[in-house]
Design an enzyme around this catalytic site. Structure first.
Site, PDB file in Angstrom:
ATOM      1  N   HIS A  36       0.700  -1.219  -0.034  1.00 25.61           N
ATOM      2  CA  HIS A  36      -0.055  -0.061  -0.110  1.00 25.61           C
ATOM      3  C   HIS A  36       0.744   1.160  -0.113  1.00 25.61           C
ATOM      4  O   HIS A  36       0.620   2.193  -0.718  1.00 25.61           O
ATOM      5  CB  HIS A  36      -1.089   0.101   1.306  1.00 25.61           C
ATOM      6  N   LYS A 101     -10.398  -7.887   7.562  1.00 21.72           N
ATOM      7  CA  LYS A 101     -11.023  -7.888   8.816  1.00 21.72           C
ATOM      8  C   LYS A 101     -11.069  -6.860   9.621  1.00 21.72           C
ATOM      9  O   LYS A 101     -10.201  -6.110   9.765  1.00 21.72           O
ATOM     10  CB  LYS A 101     -10.439  -9.142   9.747  1.00 21.72           C
TER      11      LYS A 101
END
Lengths: 184, 291
Positions: A36, A101
């Site tokens: 990222h 999650k």
């Protein structure tokens, strides 16, 4: 149970509602912390990304190495909140959604609404179960990151729950009994 | 006799097998608690989450694929008995065997330099060594792979010595509330009370190596464990954050004497994949110092 296939069009995404259980098939792009960071550096520098994000879903996952005869090892989701700071630019670049999650920041929830994206929850800590549903895997870029590189996973019937839908409705937001407020 | 000639392959295989058991087989005490929770959970979403966790354990065992891709930082707890003393070479043999196990079993290397962050390796196991006079012969090894989704939520609270049980309980519940749905609930919570800052955290981890499906042998702690578990389960985070009655499966307390001026409380939160496996190394040839 609803079925959905990647790449996910705006229309297909719109049909999903927070709390829906879906079977997801098609392509997932894995990326986590370091990938990222790099993708966002590309965008900041105005360079072309090494992967196409249009209508794709990024899966926050660093798979374990493939045992002999299998495409991939254990491959459950990692904590999504760590990617909060890097998510908005990717959505802006055409990303259709994310899977991971846990909770997202308010900023991310708003961006999901703005860009008509979707956030899926994968069964946390169930990497062996999910590995059975991966039919192919190949590395796309950032090989030096090892398990943190970007992989293209082809999956069949990944059991996802819709965490945040295109309207910005969140399953963590809707429950108001105290704990389910969004992460600050 | 040249010590370097002693064949340690048997020991290495035993350790590799221990690593495999830690990753591929759910601990029976954890399984018991999960089955019990799945029976009791009423709402559909959290029950489904618990069933997925149990199905995942079956998949891991059959396919020999790690229960969780976060194969953790492997912590090795070694206890030597009353006869043997671990040699520097012994330490090297054990380290190497654990790393080999990870490599051979295709377990993810997750260990990097804290700032360079590239080229994760198989070389970074963490190590705790105790002497346990109850072990008559050999040494006992426990491999505990600790994932970081939950480790990141660990906490140390240095309370005042005048703090009571309520304050201890409150800070544990607070830590769990903060851990939230992203740290893979249902949790198993380890609490270390007393000692020093570092020792309290170590106790909090060590207590999770023992059976978690039964309470402490100290009645005060047993009561506290129950009360904390009830409070945690009232938070309503639930399995995988899906709500429901099981935010934690168990709470375990271990204590040590501490200083008159403080009350350290270490909190270690384990995800539902509380993994560890042990073995008794009886053939300690090549691991020990003479005498």
């Amino acid at each position: 149970m609803r079925r959905i296939t990647a790449p996910v069009t705006a229309r297909a995404a719109r049909a999903l509602e927070a709390g829906d259980q879906v079977f997801f098939s098609g392509i997932l792009l894995t990326a986590r912390d370091q990938a990222h960071l790099r993708l966002c550096e590309y965008l900041r520098a105005g360079k072309d990304l090494p992967v196409r994000l249009q209508d794709q879903i990024i899966y926050y996952c660093g798979p374990a190495a493939a045992p002999k005869g299998r495409p991939v090892g254990s491959c459950g989701p990692t904590t999504s909140a760590r990617m909060d700071a890097y998510t908005v630019p990717l959505l802006k670049a055409g990303l259709r959604g994310m899977a991971g999650k846990g909770r997202r920041s308010e900023e991310v929830r708003r961006a999901i609404r703005k860009y008509r994206a979707v956030y899926f929850l994968a069964p946390a800590g169930c990497g062996a179960l999910l590995a059975r549903k991966v039919t192919a895997a190949r590395r796309l870029c950032f090989a030096d990151l090892g398990p943190e590189a970007v992989y293209e996973l082809t999956v069949r019937d990944f059991p996802f729950t819709v965490g945040i839908d295109t309207r910005g409705e969140s399953i963590f937001h809707r429950r108001t009994k105290g704990v389910f407020h969004e992460k600050k | 006799m040249n010590k370097n000639k002693i064949d340690t392959r048997e020991t290495e295989e035993l350790i590799i097998d221990t690593v495999a058991r830690a990753h591929f087989r759910m601990r029976p005490d954890v399984k018991r608690l999960l089955l019990d929770a799945a029976r009791k959970e009423r709402a559909a979403a959290p029950r489904r989450a618990l069933e997925q966790i149990l199905e995942n354990a079956r998949a891991a065992r059959t396919d020999k694929v790690a229960m969780c891709q976060d194969t953790g930082l492997p912590l090795v707890f070694l206890e030597t008995g009353r006869q043997e003393c671990l040699s520097p070479r012994g330490i090297e043999v054990i380290r190497r065997a654990v790393a080999r196990g990870y490599q051979r079993l295709a377990l993810r290397p997750s260990w990097v330099d804290p700032f360079r962050r590239v080229s994760a390796s198989y070389r970074g196991i963490l190590w705790h060594w105790d002497v346990n006079p109850r072990i008559k012969k050999g040494m006992r090894i426990t491999v505990c792979p600790k994932g970081f989704g939950s480790e990141n939520k660990s906490r140390l609270v240095m309370l005042n010595p005048t703090a009571g049980r309520d304050e201890v309980e409150e800070c544990v519940v607070e830590a769990v509330r903060d851990a939230g749905p992203e740290s893979c609930p249902p949790f198993v919570v380890g609490i270390g009370i007393g000692g020093t800052a570092d020792h309290a955290l170590l106790l909090a981890k060590k207590v999770l190596l023992g059976r978690v499906d039964r309470g402490s042998t100290v009645s005060l702690f047993r009561t506290m464990e129950k009360r904390i578990l009830e409070k945690i389960n009232r938070l309503g985070i639930g399995p995988m954050g899906m709500g429901g009655a099981h935010t934690a499966l168990a709470v375990k307390i271990m204590s040590a004497d501490t200083h008159i001026a403080g009350l350290p409380v270490g909190i270690n939160i384990s995800c539902h994949a509380l993994r560890s496996a042990g073995a008794l190394i009886t053939n300690t040839g090549g691991l020990t110092c003479a005498g």
